[in-house]
Every structure is written in structure tokens, then in C-alpha cells.
Write a protein that holds these residues in place. Structure first.
Motif, PDB file in Angstrom:
ATOM      1  N   GLU A 180     -13.277 -24.982-111.715  1.00  0.00           N
ATOM      2  CA  GLU A 180     -14.536 -25.725-111.597  1.00  0.00           C
ATOM      3  C   GLU A 180     -15.383 -25.181-110.450  1.00  0.00           C
ATOM      4  OE1 GLU A 180     -17.429 -28.510-112.507  1.00  0.00           O
ATOM      5  OE2 GLU A 180     -15.624 -28.018-113.646  1.00  0.00           O
ATOM      6  N   ARG A 181     -14.734 -24.884-109.319  1.00  0.00           N
ATOM      7  CA  ARG A 181     -15.471 -24.316-108.180  1.00  0.00           C
ATOM      8  C   ARG A 181     -16.068 -22.956-108.537  1.00  0.00           C
ATOM      9  NH1 ARG A 181     -11.414 -26.945-105.005  1.00  0.00           N
ATOM     10  NH2 ARG A 181     -10.039 -25.149-105.146  1.00  0.00           N
ATOM     11  N   ARG A 182     -15.298 -22.124-109.258  1.00  0.00           N
ATOM     12  CA  ARG A 182     -15.829 -20.825-109.680  1.00  0.00           C
ATOM     13  C   ARG A 182     -17.037 -20.997-110.594  1.00  0.00           C
ATOM     14  NH1 ARG A 182     -10.310 -19.031-110.259  1.00  0.00           N
ATOM     15  NH2 ARG A 182     -10.470 -19.474-112.470  1.00  0.00           N
TER      16      ARG A 182
ATOM     17  N   VAL B  98     -19.137 -23.540-110.672  1.00  0.00           N
ATOM     18  CA  VAL B  98     -20.276 -24.017-109.887  1.00  0.00           C
ATOM     19  C   VAL B  98     -20.887 -22.867-109.096  1.00  0.00           C
ATOM     20  CG1 VAL B  98     -20.895 -25.488-107.913  1.00  0.00           C
ATOM     21  CG2 VAL B  98     -19.510 -26.401-109.776  1.00  0.00           C
ATOM     22  N   ARG B  99     -20.040 -22.007-108.511  1.00  0.00           N
ATOM     23  CA  ARG B  99     -20.563 -20.856-107.767  1.00  0.00           C
ATOM     24  C   ARG B  99     -21.324 -19.908-108.684  1.00  0.00           C
ATOM     25  NH1 ARG B  99     -15.431 -20.823-104.775  1.00  0.00           N
ATOM     26  NH2 ARG B  99     -14.700 -19.226-106.213  1.00  0.00           N
TER      27      ARG B  99
ATOM     28  N   THR C 250     -24.710 -21.434-109.476  1.00  0.00           N
ATOM     29  CA  THR C 250     -25.576 -21.329-108.298  1.00  0.00           C
ATOM     30  C   THR C 250     -26.076 -19.899-108.123  1.00  0.00           C
ATOM     31  OG1 THR C 250     -24.324 -23.108-107.247  1.00  0.00           O
ATOM     32  CG2 THR C 250     -25.695 -21.750-105.810  1.00  0.00           C
TER      33      THR C 250
ATOM     34  N   ARG D 104      -5.452 -25.696-110.317  1.00  0.00           N
ATOM     35  CA  ARG D 104      -6.012 -24.604-111.116  1.00  0.00           C
ATOM     36  C   ARG D 104      -7.331 -25.031-111.741  1.00  0.00           C
ATOM     37  NH1 ARG D 104      -6.768 -22.886-115.844  1.00  0.00           N
ATOM     38  NH2 ARG D 104      -5.899 -24.698-116.862  1.00  0.00           N
ATOM     39  N   GLU D 105      -7.376 -26.257-112.261  1.00  0.00           N
ATOM     40  CA  GLU D 105      -8.619 -26.764-112.850  1.00  0.00           C
ATOM     41  C   GLU D 105      -9.713 -26.892-111.791  1.00  0.00           C
ATOM     42  OE1 GLU D 105      -7.769 -30.427-114.789  1.00  0.00           O
ATOM     43  OE2 GLU D 105      -6.639 -29.479-116.410  1.00  0.00           O
ATOM     44  N   ALA D 106      -9.361 -27.372-110.599  1.00  0.00           N
ATOM     45  CA  ALA D 106     -10.356 -27.525-109.532  1.00  0.00           C
ATOM     46  C   ALA D 106     -10.905 -26.161-109.116  1.00  0.00           C
ATOM     47  CB  ALA D 106      -9.737 -28.241-108.330  1.00  0.00           C
ATOM     48  N   GLU D 107     -10.034 -25.162-109.020  1.00  0.00           N
ATOM     49  CA  GLU D 107     -10.489 -23.813-108.657  1.00  0.00           C
ATOM     50  C   GLU D 107     -11.395 -23.244-109.736  1.00  0.00           C
ATOM     51  OE1 GLU D 107     -11.275 -20.520-106.595  1.00  0.00           O
ATOM     52  OE2 GLU D 107     -10.192 -22.262-105.838  1.00  0.00           O
TER      53      GLU D 107
END
Length: 107
Positions: free
Chosen positions: A74-76, A78-79, A82, A69-72
Motif C-alpha cells: 500500500e505504501r509503494r 501511494v508513493r 504521488t 506485506r500488504e501495508a508495504e
């Protein structure tokens, strides 16, 4: 986990394995006096139930779920960063194009 019982007195459906609760009329209900006999306490500590053996596995699964959940998240993030950077870049290019067009019209 909604199982009734404790580590010293696990809940079981087998009447031979159940410990009897001592009841005394001299002590008030809920008093902190030690039990007179605990026949299955040592056996229950050494022979842990399957549910207790699976607790570390359940904790590891919950830990992995939290990390995913934390990784997802973090990806959101970063997106999103960007996308905002690209939006600002596009806005600057648009302003340059408008300025160039205005300069061409004025001359």
C-alpha cells in the motif's frame, strides 16, 4: 511441518508411547475399518505436544507477516501515485515555461 503421525497417533521415538497398528489379512490395505484398540488416543488429545501449542503463535506470526506485506504494498502504491502526480505537475510547469519562452522570442 513434515512430522509423521496424526492427532490420534502422534509420532514419537519412545517405544512405550507408540501405538501398534493392527494388521489383518482379511481387510484390504487402506480400508476404512476402525482400529481395535487406541490406547494413547485420549491421552494424546489432552496432553498436546509443544508443536500443537505453538500453532496459534505460528498462525499469528504468518498473519502479521501478511499484514506487513500488504501495508508495504500500500505504501509503494501511494508513493507511485504521488510520484506520477508530481511528474504531471512538473510537465505542466515545463510546458508553461516553453510557451512563455516562445512568446518572448516571437515578440
Amino acid at each position: 511441518m513434515n512430522a509423521i503421525g496424526t492427532i490420534d497417533r502422534p509420532h514419537t521415538h519412545d517405544p512405550q508411547k507408540q501405538d501398534l497398528m493392527p494388521t489383518t489379512t482379511s481387510e484390504p490395505s487402506g480400508s476404512a475399518t476402525p482400529d481395535v484398540t487406541i490406547t494413547g488416543a485420549n491421552a494424546s488429545r489432552q496432553n498436546r505436544t509443544r508443536e500443537m501449542q505453538l500453532i496459534p503463535e505460528a498462525l499469528a506470526r504468518a498473519h502479521m507477516h501478511e499484514r506487513l506485506r500488504e501495508a508495504e504494498a500500500e505504501r509503494r502504491a501511494v508513493r507511485l501515485v504521488t510520484a506520477r502526480r508530481m511528474q504531471r505537475r512538473a510537465e505542466r510547469a515545463s510546458m508553461r515555461a516553453r510557451r512563455a519562452l516562445a512568446m518572448a522570442v516571437m515578440n
